[in-house]
Design a protein around this motif. Structure first.
Motif, PDB file in Angstrom:
ATOM      1  N   GLY A   1       0.812  -1.215   0.000  1.00 23.17           N
ATOM      2  CA  GLY A   1       0.000   0.000   0.000  1.00 23.17           C
ATOM      3  C   GLY A   1       0.844   1.262   0.000  1.00 23.17           C
ATOM      4  O   GLY A   1       0.567   2.213  -0.741  1.00 23.17           O
TER       5      GLY A   1
ATOM      6  N   PHE B   1       1.137   4.715  -2.615  1.00 23.56           N
ATOM      7  CA  PHE B   1       1.073   6.130  -2.263  1.00 23.56           C
ATOM      8  C   PHE B   1       2.329   6.880  -2.704  1.00 23.56           C
ATOM      9  O   PHE B   1       2.248   8.035  -3.118  1.00 23.56           O
TER      10      PHE B   1
ATOM     11  N   VAL C   1      -0.999   7.909  -5.332  1.00 21.90           N
ATOM     12  CA  VAL C   1      -2.093   6.949  -5.165  1.00 21.90           C
ATOM     13  C   VAL C   1      -3.028   6.983  -6.368  1.00 21.90           C
ATOM     14  O   VAL C   1      -3.522   5.935  -6.811  1.00 21.90           O
TER      15      VAL C   1
ATOM     16  N   TYR D   1      -9.872   1.984  -5.828  1.00 21.07           N
ATOM     17  CA  TYR D   1      -9.716   3.066  -4.854  1.00 21.07           C
ATOM     18  C   TYR D   1      -9.471   2.532  -3.450  1.00 21.07           C
ATOM     19  O   TYR D   1      -8.761   3.146  -2.658  1.00 21.07           O
TER      20      TYR D   1
ATOM     21  N   PHE E   1      -5.572   1.998   0.439  1.00 22.15           N
ATOM     22  CA  PHE E   1      -5.958   2.318   1.816  1.00 22.15           C
ATOM     23  C   PHE E   1      -6.133   1.050   2.644  1.00 22.15           C
ATOM     24  O   PHE E   1      -5.691   0.978   3.789  1.00 22.15           O
TER      25      PHE E   1
ATOM     26  N   VAL F   1      -4.002   0.150   6.050  1.00 24.87           N
ATOM     27  CA  VAL F   1      -4.744   0.002   7.309  1.00 24.87           C
ATOM     28  C   VAL F   1      -4.647  -1.428   7.834  1.00 24.87           C
ATOM     29  O   VAL F   1      -4.355  -1.649   9.022  1.00 24.87           O
TER      30      VAL F   1
END
Length: 146
Positions: A32, A36, A42, A68, A72, A76
């Motif tokens: 992830g 970014f 991103v 999308y 994230f 997370v």
């Protein structure tokens, strides 16, 4: 030396749960983070992911939301697993997430990624098994979540 003396402070299940949890956490978090920090940031990653599906039978109204979510979710879930916070829910979400990625790989007919993604799902299942037996090295344990 007495071979009958056991150290109760380190269970094999707890260590296995920790190491597997961290392996998955690092995989997800850095995948992830790279989305970014990579070229185009991103949104460049999202365009690249979704663009790969433009000539497939998957409709873009399904592809775009998942594209999308990917960066994230990876960050997370990686953080949650590293900390051992909401471990079972995080592992379940990670497994479902990896199955979603597996679906994309199958639609794209990307044979090189099918086996590794399947191994990741198996590692998540194994981690869930060990963590359900002994998850003592986790924030969950510190705050009393079972």
């Amino acid at each position: 030396m007495n071979d009958n003396v056991k150290c109760e402070c380190m269970s094999t299940d707890a260590v296995a749960a920790l190491l597997l949890r961290w392996a998955i956490a690092f995989l997800l978090f850095f995948a992830g983070l790279n989305k970014f920090l990579g070229e185009g940031g991103v949104f460049g990653s999202i365009r690249m992911i979704s663009g790969g599906f433009k000539d497939t039978y998957l409709p873009m109204f399904l592809v775009l939301p998942f594209a999308y979510i990917i960066p994230f979710a990876e960050v997370v879930l990686g953080v949650l697993l590293f900390l051992g916070l909401m471990t079972r829910a995080s592992l379940l979400a990670s497994g479902l997430f990896m199955l979603g990625l597996q679906l994309g790989v199958l639609v794209l007919k990307n044979g090189d990624a099918i086996f590794p993604n399947t191994v990741y799902v198996a590692l998540i299942v194994g981690t869930l098994w060990f963590a359900s037996r002994d998850n003592r090295y986790s924030v969950d344990r510190l705050i009393g979540i079972r």
